[in-house]
Motif scaffolding. Structure first.
Motif, PDB file in Angstrom:
ATOM      1  N   TYR A  58       0.847  -1.192   0.000  1.00 58.96           N
ATOM      2  CA  TYR A  58       0.000   0.000   0.000  1.00 58.96           C
ATOM      3  C   TYR A  58       0.885   1.245   0.000  1.00 58.96           C
ATOM      4  CZ  TYR A  58      -3.778  -3.196   0.946  1.00 58.96           C
ATOM      5  OH  TYR A  58      -4.682  -4.222   0.846  1.00 58.96           O
ATOM      6  N   ALA A  59       0.624   2.120  -0.978  1.00 54.15           N
ATOM      7  CA  ALA A  59       1.307   3.413  -1.018  1.00 54.15           C
ATOM      8  C   ALA A  59       0.601   4.355  -0.053  1.00 54.15           C
ATOM      9  CB  ALA A  59       1.277   3.958  -2.436  1.00 54.15           C
ATOM     10  N   VAL A  60       1.394   4.977   0.820  1.00 53.15           N
ATOM     11  CA  VAL A  60       0.824   5.798   1.891  1.00 53.15           C
ATOM     12  C   VAL A  60       1.687   7.027   2.121  1.00 53.15           C
ATOM     13  CG1 VAL A  60      -0.138   3.775   3.070  1.00 53.15           C
ATOM     14  CG2 VAL A  60       2.154   4.579   3.681  1.00 53.15           C
ATOM     15  N   ARG A  61       1.134   7.925   2.935  1.00 44.79           N
ATOM     16  CA  ARG A  61       1.963   8.954   3.555  1.00 44.79           C
ATOM     17  C   ARG A  61       2.534   8.331   4.828  1.00 44.79           C
ATOM     18  NH1 ARG A  61      -0.057  14.354   2.058  1.00 44.79           N
ATOM     19  NH2 ARG A  61      -1.864  14.105   0.675  1.00 44.79           N
ATOM     20  N   ALA A  69      -2.868   1.946  12.709  1.00 44.75           N
ATOM     21  CA  ALA A  69      -3.639   2.914  11.939  1.00 44.75           C
ATOM     22  C   ALA A  69      -4.536   2.194  10.942  1.00 44.75           C
ATOM     23  CB  ALA A  69      -2.703   3.868  11.224  1.00 44.75           C
ATOM     24  N   ARG A  70      -5.770   2.716  10.786  1.00 42.36           N
ATOM     25  CA  ARG A  70      -6.722   2.155   9.831  1.00 42.36           C
ATOM     26  C   ARG A  70      -6.939   3.191   8.719  1.00 42.36           C
ATOM     27  NH1 ARG A  70     -12.660   1.269   9.655  1.00 42.36           N
ATOM     28  NH2 ARG A  70     -13.042  -0.824   8.764  1.00 42.36           N
ATOM     29  N   LEU A  71      -6.527   2.814   7.495  1.00 47.45           N
ATOM     30  CA  LEU A  71      -6.542   3.750   6.372  1.00 47.45           C
ATOM     31  C   LEU A  71      -7.580   3.321   5.342  1.00 47.45           C
ATOM     32  CD1 LEU A  71      -2.670   4.111   5.827  1.00 47.45           C
ATOM     33  CD2 LEU A  71      -4.160   5.437   7.349  1.00 47.45           C
ATOM     34  N   ARG A  72      -8.229   4.330   4.722  1.00 46.86           N
ATOM     35  CA  ARG A  72      -9.205   4.042   3.683  1.00 46.86           C
ATOM     36  C   ARG A  72      -8.479   3.816   2.350  1.00 46.86           C
ATOM     37  NH1 ARG A  72     -13.024   6.974   0.266  1.00 46.86           N
ATOM     38  NH2 ARG A  72     -11.997   8.950   0.802  1.00 46.86           N
ATOM     39  N   HIS A 113       2.777  -6.464   6.246  1.00 47.76           N
ATOM     40  CA  HIS A 113       2.698  -5.583   7.420  1.00 47.76           C
ATOM     41  C   HIS A 113       1.317  -4.952   7.563  1.00 47.76           C
ATOM     42  CE1 HIS A 113       7.365  -5.054   7.236  1.00 47.76           C
ATOM     43  NE2 HIS A 113       6.989  -6.282   7.565  1.00 47.76           N
ATOM     44  N   THR A 114       0.310  -5.683   7.048  1.00 47.17           N
ATOM     45  CA  THR A 114      -1.088  -5.265   7.225  1.00 47.17           C
ATOM     46  C   THR A 114      -1.872  -6.433   7.811  1.00 47.17           C
ATOM     47  OG1 THR A 114      -1.880  -5.998   5.056  1.00 47.17           O
ATOM     48  CG2 THR A 114      -0.864  -3.810   5.171  1.00 47.17           C
ATOM     49  N   VAL A 131      -7.679  -0.745   5.265  1.00 47.57           N
ATOM     50  CA  VAL A 131      -6.526  -1.571   5.602  1.00 47.57           C
ATOM     51  C   VAL A 131      -5.952  -1.081   6.924  1.00 47.57           C
ATOM     52  CG1 VAL A 131      -4.850  -0.134   4.331  1.00 47.57           C
ATOM     53  CG2 VAL A 131      -4.329  -2.536   4.800  1.00 47.57           C
ATOM     54  N   THR A 132      -5.578  -2.059   7.792  1.00 47.97           N
ATOM     55  CA  THR A 132      -4.980  -1.718   9.086  1.00 47.97           C
ATOM     56  C   THR A 132      -3.489  -2.038   9.050  1.00 47.97           C
ATOM     57  OG1 THR A 132      -7.040  -2.162  10.263  1.00 47.97           O
ATOM     58  CG2 THR A 132      -5.006  -2.177  11.563  1.00 47.97           C
TER      59      THR A 132
END
Length: 430
Positions: A58-61, A69-72, A113-114, A131-132
């Motif tokens: 997952y590409a993230v900041r 953290a739970r990201l949309r 790592h999720t 995704v967490t």
């Protein structure tokens, strides 16, 4: 012939000093394996071309991707995609290895790592809505940056390098589909001997299966040469003269006349050879025609060389084409190919280091070596040391034992016996 036997290195220098260097040609990459690069290849664009993911994930900041953290998940980017989805705080983009990074992302969290793990990207699966993160990444983790391998104009492969699979891949990545390289030698092989019959034929008394052309052809191709023809010639001066003149094509005939259009290959085309390798007849036998035909006008010089096996050697230029005359016994042929012919042809093709690397390994058993000659022994080389095939050195006719060898041991002329434990110079070539 020289009054005294030439030192092996002296003879090799005699050969090397007369060799032509082949011209350069433009080659597509699929024909350039083993060639020597004549012009440095530079990169046409940055390598990598763009920031891309080094992992499936997952590409993230990075600031959003703390543990727990739970990201949309707002988009899905595959390798080859040109998409650049926007990424707001608290969001993620599912991304595959090699896919371009979204402009607002700075880090990739691997699938592992999720909370979904590898199941988060099963073949054909849609991205999850959320995704967490189970392990926080470092900033910039798992991102390949544009130009980190090479910038525009950087050398991809420098001139003089032999082109192997790795170099060819680098050239392709740099944006090129061809190279300018030194041309590989084209060689004709002549195996002489009236006693020779084709492999597979039943020999009668006095005949032997012809194996030298098989040995020479395979060795030359392994060295990068193109073998254009392999011919067996009987021990007959007229037959040999005709075959040599036919092989050399538009070169000068052995009687000093130009051959003209009559000298053609069997298919009607000129062979256009860069070198000729003959086996057999280099010694002083009463029925050997090679010296009589090739040495009569001094075009080819025949020498006794202080080496065992392979003492009798011939080399010269006919119409500008190098001609190598080797002994007839197969082990002597193999030794001559390795120490004389192979490095000569590779030098013609532009190789800066035409010989194989040499190593020093201990002898696991001792053997005698002739005084005053460089001895070349087929050996089995293993991590703990080397030993002559079948436990003994010598026998230039022992082609079966040659098949068991993995290397040649080189014993210098001043050594008359190799003792167990002595370090021996070795060329891995079997």
């Amino acid at each position: 012939m020289s009054a005294a036997a030439l030192d092996l290195d002296e003879y090799r220098e005699h050969v090397a000093s007369r060799l032509p260097v082949l011209e350069t040609v433009r080659l597509p990459l699929d024909e350039a394996l083993g060639a020597v690069l004549a012009e440095t290849v530079v990169t046409r664009w940055p390598i990598p071309l763009f920031d891309n993911s080094a992992m499936d994930g997952y590409a993230v900041r990075a600031a959003d991707a703390q543990a727990g953290a739970r990201l949309r998940v707002v988009a899905d980017v595959a390798a080859g995609s040109a998409d650049d989805p926007p990424l707001a705080p608290g969001e993620a983009v599912r991304i595959m290895t090699g896919a371009p990074m979204p402009s607002q992302a700075d880090t990739v969290v691997p699938l592992e790592h999720t909370e979904l793990g590898l199941a988060g990207a099963l073949p054909g699966s849609a991205p999850p809505a959320w995704v967490t993160i189970t392990r926080a990444p470092l900033v910039g983790a798992n991102v390949r940056r544009a130009g980190e391998d090479a910038s525009v104009g950087d050398p991809a492969v420098v001139a003089g390098r032999e082109l192997g699979p790795w170099q060819l891949a680098a050239i392709a990545s740099a944006g090129h589909d061809h190279v300018v390289a030194r041309r590989m030698p084209r060689v004709a092989v002549l195996s002489t001997g009236s006693e020779l019959v084709a492999p597979g034929a039943d020999p009668r008394r006095g005949q032997v299966p012809e194996s030298n052309s098989v040995l020479v052809t395979a060795a030359l191709r392994a060295a990068g040469a193109a073998v254009l023809s392999a011919t067996v010639v009987p021990d007959d001066e007229d037959a040999l003269r005709v075959e040599v003149e036919r092989t050399l094509g538009d070169a000068t005939a052995l009687d000093g006349e130009r051959l003209g259009d009559a000298a053609t290959a069997l298919d009607g085309e000129r062979l256009g050879v860069d070198a000729v390798v003959l086996t057999g007849g280099a010694a002083v036998g009463a029925f050997d025609p090679v010296r009589a035909v090739l040495g009569a006008d001094g075009s080819v010089r025949f020498d006794a060389v202080a080496m065992q096996p392979g003492r009798h050697q011939g080399f010269g230029m006919i119409g500008g084409t190098p001609v190598f005359c080797l002994p007839g016994n197969p082990v002597a042929v193999a030794v001559s190919l390795e120490l004389i012919v192979r490095p000569a042809l590779r030098a013609m093709a532009g190789h800066a280091q035409p010989e194989r690397a040499r190593f020093r390994l201990p002898a696991v058993t001792g053997w005698a070596s002739p005084a005053g000659r460089t001895q070349v022994v087929p050996v089995v080389a293993e991590a703990h040391g080397v030993a002559p095939v079948a436990g003994r050195a010598g026998g230039s006719h022992r082609v079966r034992s040659l098949a068991e060898a993995t290397a040649f041991a080189i014993v210098p002329p001043e050594v008359e016996r190799v003792e167990t434990g002595d370090l021996v110079e070795v060329i891995l070539c079997g």
